[in-house]
Design an enzyme around this catalytic site. Structure first.
Site, mmCIF file in Angstrom:
data_model
loop_
_atom_site.group_PDB
_atom_site.id
_atom_site.type_symbol
_atom_site.label_atom_id
_atom_site.label_comp_id
_atom_site.label_asym_id
_atom_site.label_seq_id
_atom_site.Cartn_x
_atom_site.Cartn_y
_atom_site.Cartn_z
ATOM 1 C CD GLU A 1 -9.105 -8.932 -3.736
ATOM 2 O OE1 GLU A 1 -9.992 -8.699 -2.891
ATOM 3 O OE2 GLU A 1 -7.971 -9.349 -3.420
ATOM 4 C CE LYS B 1 -3.965 -2.293 2.182
ATOM 5 N NZ LYS B 1 -5.015 -2.193 3.238
ATOM 6 C CE1 TYR C 1 -9.434 -2.629 0.346
ATOM 7 C CE2 TYR C 1 -8.528 -0.906 -1.051
ATOM 8 C CZ TYR C 1 -8.348 -1.980 -0.187
ATOM 9 O OH TYR C 1 -7.071 -2.403 0.130
ATOM 10 C CG HIS D 1 -5.437 -6.292 -0.464
ATOM 11 N ND1 HIS D 1 -6.659 -6.134 0.155
ATOM 12 C CD2 HIS D 1 -5.596 -7.266 -1.393
ATOM 13 C CE1 HIS D 1 -7.526 -6.970 -0.403
ATOM 14 N NE2 HIS D 1 -6.909 -7.674 -1.342
ATOM 15 C CG ASN E 1 -3.812 -2.259 6.729
ATOM 16 O OD1 ASN E 1 -3.660 -1.961 5.542
ATOM 17 N ND2 ASN E 1 -4.866 -2.931 7.168
HETATM 18 P P1 DAT Z 1 -8.090 -6.603 5.582
HETATM 19 O O1 DAT Z 1 -7.296 -5.603 4.766
HETATM 20 O O2 DAT Z 1 -7.297 -7.144 6.732
HETATM 21 O O3 DAT Z 1 -8.724 -7.678 4.752
HETATM 22 P P2 DAT Z 1 -10.745 -5.425 5.764
HETATM 23 O O4 DAT Z 1 -11.046 -6.160 4.513
HETATM 24 O O5 DAT Z 1 -11.666 -5.585 6.934
HETATM 25 O O6 DAT Z 1 -9.261 -5.764 6.288
HETATM 26 O O7 DAT Z 1 -10.661 -3.853 5.473
HETATM 27 C C1 DAT Z 1 -10.047 -3.395 4.270
HETATM 28 C C2 DAT Z 1 -9.180 -2.215 4.599
HETATM 29 O O8 DAT Z 1 -9.998 -1.156 5.115
HETATM 30 C C3 DAT Z 1 -8.130 -2.452 5.677
HETATM 31 O O9 DAT Z 1 -6.970 -3.079 5.194
HETATM 32 C C4 DAT Z 1 -7.867 -1.053 6.149
HETATM 33 C C5 DAT Z 1 -9.262 -0.428 6.081
HETATM 34 N N1 DAT Z 1 -9.922 -0.548 7.391
HETATM 35 C C6 DAT Z 1 -10.475 -1.659 7.929
HETATM 36 N N2 DAT Z 1 -10.985 -1.427 9.152
HETATM 37 C C7 DAT Z 1 -10.742 -0.098 9.401
HETATM 38 C C8 DAT Z 1 -11.008 0.771 10.497
HETATM 39 N N3 DAT Z 1 -11.640 0.340 11.588
HETATM 40 N N4 DAT Z 1 -10.592 2.067 10.387
HETATM 41 C C9 DAT Z 1 -9.968 2.516 9.294
HETATM 42 N N5 DAT Z 1 -9.680 1.747 8.214
HETATM 43 C C10 DAT Z 1 -10.054 0.458 8.278
HETATM 44 MG MG MG Z 2 -10.193 -7.644 3.364
#
Ligand code: DAT
Ligand code: MG
Length: 139
Positions: free
Chosen positions: A128, A11, A51, A117, A114
């Protein structure tokens, strides 16, 4: 073949911080083969589409802004049990909850920025991968 593929993005936070090489080395050391890879920047529209599943979540706008804020490295990775093994390698979404030594524990700034992905299912890995790569870009 069905469970042998996952999709990743390094990212904008991790690319900007200069962690691309270290993250790719960690991915290779964990036994993943890179079958497609490119550095690119998502438009806000493309990030929003990628997303889309999160569009009702409160962080969606922030997520789209962040993911289109700078270059990323996108890749398709091959390994037996790729989706599950890669999720283990990257660690929990929130880096403060990620296992020590995981990519997010090492390089992520916070739950939003973070570092990487990882696909959450075999089906999404294929979707994807196809979102980012044409057939002639996969090896
Ligand atoms: P992952 O990337 O671990 O699959 P996810 O699919 O639940 O997590 O969410 C996609 C992305 O959205 C994640 O990498 C970062 C963002 N995100 C998730 N939860 C969040 C939160 N509580 N606050 C801010 N950004 C968040
Ligand atoms: Mg995810």
């Amino acid at each position: 073949m069905a469970n042998n593929i996952t999709f990743t993005m390094i990212k904008p936070d991790a690319v900007a911080a200069g962690h691309t090489g270290a993250i790719l080395a960690q991915i290779a050391a964990a036994g993943f083969r890179i079958s497609a890879m490119k550095m690119t920047q998502l438009s806000p529209a493309k990030a929003g589409e990628f997303y889309e599943v999160h569009k009702e979540r409160p962080f969606y706008g922030e997520l789209v802004d962040f993911m289109s804020s700078g270059p990323i490295v996108a890749a398709i990775l091959e390994k037996t049990n790729a989706v599950e093994d890669f999720r283990k390698l990257i660690g929990a979404t929130d880096p403060s909850k990620a296992e020590p030594g995981t990519i997010r524990a090492l390089y992520a700034k916070n739950v939003g920025e973070n570092a990487v992905h990882g696909s959450d299912s075999d089906e999404n890995a294929l979707i994807e991968g196809a979102f980012h790569f044409a057939g002639v870009e996969k090896f």
